[in-house]
Design a protein around this motif. Sequence first.
Motif, PDB file in Angstrom:
ATOM      1  N   GLU A 123      -4.049   6.621 -11.763  1.00 34.93           N
ATOM      2  CA  GLU A 123      -3.599   7.780 -11.002  1.00 34.93           C
ATOM      3  C   GLU A 123      -3.176   7.374  -9.589  1.00 34.93           C
ATOM      4  O   GLU A 123      -2.196   7.893  -9.047  1.00 34.93           O
ATOM      5  CB  GLU A 123      -4.706   8.831 -10.951  1.00 34.93           C
ATOM      6  CG  GLU A 123      -4.239  10.152 -10.397  1.00 34.93           C
ATOM      7  CD  GLU A 123      -5.269  11.255 -10.557  1.00 34.93           C
ATOM      8  OE1 GLU A 123      -5.076  12.311  -9.938  1.00 34.93           O
ATOM      9  OE2 GLU A 123      -6.255  11.067 -11.286  1.00 34.93           O
ATOM     10  N   ASP A 124      -3.905   6.427  -8.991  1.00 37.47           N
ATOM     11  CA  ASP A 124      -3.536   5.960  -7.650  1.00 37.47           C
ATOM     12  C   ASP A 124      -2.147   5.330  -7.643  1.00 37.47           C
ATOM     13  O   ASP A 124      -1.341   5.593  -6.754  1.00 37.47           O
ATOM     14  CB  ASP A 124      -4.553   4.939  -7.117  1.00 37.47           C
ATOM     15  CG  ASP A 124      -5.856   5.577  -6.688  1.00 37.47           C
ATOM     16  OD1 ASP A 124      -5.881   6.812  -6.489  1.00 37.47           O
ATOM     17  OD2 ASP A 124      -6.849   4.839  -6.546  1.00 37.47           O
ATOM     18  N   PHE A 125      -1.864   4.491  -8.633  1.00 35.15           N
ATOM     19  CA  PHE A 125      -0.553   3.847  -8.730  1.00 35.15           C
ATOM     20  C   PHE A 125       0.539   4.899  -8.954  1.00 35.15           C
ATOM     21  O   PHE A 125       1.600   4.849  -8.325  1.00 35.15           O
ATOM     22  CB  PHE A 125      -0.552   2.817  -9.857  1.00 35.15           C
ATOM     23  CG  PHE A 125       0.724   2.040  -9.968  1.00 35.15           C
ATOM     24  CD1 PHE A 125       1.069   1.089  -9.017  1.00 35.15           C
ATOM     25  CD2 PHE A 125       1.594   2.257 -11.026  1.00 35.15           C
ATOM     26  CE1 PHE A 125       2.252   0.369  -9.123  1.00 35.15           C
ATOM     27  CE2 PHE A 125       2.776   1.536 -11.132  1.00 35.15           C
ATOM     28  CZ  PHE A 125       3.102   0.597 -10.181  1.00 35.15           C
ATOM     29  N   ASN A 127       0.495   8.097  -8.062  1.00 36.75           N
ATOM     30  CA  ASN A 127       0.688   8.845  -6.820  1.00 36.75           C
ATOM     31  C   ASN A 127       1.454   8.024  -5.781  1.00 36.75           C
ATOM     32  O   ASN A 127       2.299   8.551  -5.062  1.00 36.75           O
ATOM     33  CB  ASN A 127      -0.650   9.312  -6.257  1.00 36.75           C
ATOM     34  CG  ASN A 127      -1.276  10.387  -7.126  1.00 36.75           C
ATOM     35  OD1 ASN A 127      -0.580  11.135  -7.804  1.00 36.75           O
ATOM     36  ND2 ASN A 127      -2.593  10.461  -7.128  1.00 36.75           N
ATOM     37  N   GLN A 128       1.159   6.727  -5.715  1.00 40.18           N
ATOM     38  CA  GLN A 128       1.872   5.846  -4.780  1.00 40.18           C
ATOM     39  C   GLN A 128       3.365   5.812  -5.125  1.00 40.18           C
ATOM     40  O   GLN A 128       4.219   5.896  -4.234  1.00 40.18           O
ATOM     41  CB  GLN A 128       1.284   4.436  -4.837  1.00 40.18           C
ATOM     42  CG  GLN A 128       2.050   3.448  -3.991  1.00 40.18           C
ATOM     43  CD  GLN A 128       1.927   2.004  -4.473  1.00 40.18           C
ATOM     44  OE1 GLN A 128       1.505   1.751  -5.591  1.00 40.18           O
ATOM     45  NE2 GLN A 128       2.333   1.082  -3.642  1.00 40.18           N
ATOM     46  N   LYS A 129       3.700   5.701  -6.403  1.00 43.73           N
ATOM     47  CA  LYS A 129       5.104   5.623  -6.814  1.00 43.73           C
ATOM     48  C   LYS A 129       5.822   6.957  -6.589  1.00 43.73           C
ATOM     49  O   LYS A 129       6.979   6.964  -6.154  1.00 43.73           O
ATOM     50  CB  LYS A 129       5.227   5.182  -8.279  1.00 43.73           C
ATOM     51  CG  LYS A 129       4.814   3.741  -8.490  1.00 43.73           C
ATOM     52  CD  LYS A 129       5.597   2.821  -7.564  1.00 43.73           C
ATOM     53  CE  LYS A 129       5.160   1.383  -7.645  1.00 43.73           C
ATOM     54  NZ  LYS A 129       5.726   0.565  -6.570  1.00 43.73           N
ATOM     55  N   GLU A 131       5.072   9.165  -4.290  1.00 44.21           N
ATOM     56  CA  GLU A 131       5.234   9.237  -2.824  1.00 44.21           C
ATOM     57  C   GLU A 131       6.406   8.352  -2.380  1.00 44.21           C
ATOM     58  O   GLU A 131       7.233   8.760  -1.563  1.00 44.21           O
ATOM     59  CB  GLU A 131       3.931   8.792  -2.155  1.00 44.21           C
ATOM     60  CG  GLU A 131       3.955   8.824  -0.656  1.00 44.21           C
ATOM     61  CD  GLU A 131       3.676  10.198  -0.077  1.00 44.21           C
ATOM     62  OE1 GLU A 131       3.830  10.324   1.148  1.00 44.21           O
ATOM     63  OE2 GLU A 131       3.345  11.125  -0.818  1.00 44.21           O
ATOM     64  N   TYR A 132       6.469   7.163  -2.926  1.00 50.09           N
ATOM     65  CA  TYR A 132       7.559   6.238  -2.600  1.00 50.09           C
ATOM     66  C   TYR A 132       8.918   6.847  -2.984  1.00 50.09           C
ATOM     67  O   TYR A 132       9.864   6.839  -2.194  1.00 50.09           O
ATOM     68  CB  TYR A 132       7.350   4.906  -3.323  1.00 50.09           C
ATOM     69  CG  TYR A 132       8.482   3.944  -3.137  1.00 50.09           C
ATOM     70  CD1 TYR A 132       8.600   3.176  -1.984  1.00 50.09           C
ATOM     71  CD2 TYR A 132       9.476   3.810  -4.108  1.00 50.09           C
ATOM     72  CE1 TYR A 132       9.648   2.295  -1.798  1.00 50.09           C
ATOM     73  CE2 TYR A 132      10.538   2.938  -3.939  1.00 50.09           C
ATOM     74  CZ  TYR A 132      10.615   2.187  -2.782  1.00 50.09           C
ATOM     75  OH  TYR A 132      11.671   1.327  -2.600  1.00 50.09           O
ATOM     76  N   HIS A 135       9.903   9.839  -0.705  1.00 48.67           N
ATOM     77  CA  HIS A 135      10.197   9.502   0.696  1.00 48.67           C
ATOM     78  C   HIS A 135      11.350   8.508   0.853  1.00 48.67           C
ATOM     79  O   HIS A 135      11.749   8.214   1.974  1.00 48.67           O
ATOM     80  CB  HIS A 135       8.929   8.998   1.399  1.00 48.67           C
ATOM     81  CG  HIS A 135       8.034  10.122   1.784  1.00 48.67           C
ATOM     82  ND1 HIS A 135       7.121  10.659   0.920  1.00 48.67           N
ATOM     83  CD2 HIS A 135       7.963  10.847   2.924  1.00 48.67           C
ATOM     84  CE1 HIS A 135       6.492  11.660   1.512  1.00 48.67           C
ATOM     85  NE2 HIS A 135       6.989  11.800   2.718  1.00 48.67           N
TER      86      HIS A 135
END
Length: 167
Positions: A123-125, A127-129, A131-132, A135
């Motif tokens: 889930e962290d990965f 969410n990071q992608k 967000e990337y 943005h």
Amino acid sequence: MPSPRISKEYSSASYFLTFTIKNWYYIFDRHNRFQIITDSLIYCQKHKQLKIYAYVFMLNHIHLVISAPDVIGFVRDFKKFVSKEMQKNIISFEPNILKLFENPKGGHEFWQSSNMPKMIESEDFLNQKIEYIHHNPVRKQYVNNPEDWIWSSANPARGIRVDPIVI
């Protein structure tokens, strides 16, 4: 280093993908080319069980977080179809730039070969992608806020259905 290919064993997993135009040429931003990409993705949602969790179209590349029963087949078919439609579009509107995509072996090549696939394993990965992705237009200074870029899943008026994320 991540694999430049999607493993057949994991072809039904969720992935972060990047499709980049050969030599990073800016070609998507004119002559209805973003719409070609949009229509192709919508087609794949309807006919290839493609699930899109996040996306952004930039001037020379596309980021997607997706899943499908056959991600390898989706990538192959999407890139092939969009290449044909881009070629027709370029011939109609900017025939002089077609030479930029000539393949020494014949024909034309629009995409870089690697899709830089990264399997979504947490889930962290994920969410990071996302967000990337959202943005990316802000970092490039196309817009001030992610939701202002129309060619993104961050935009509430987006033209592509975004599927709910299930991990």
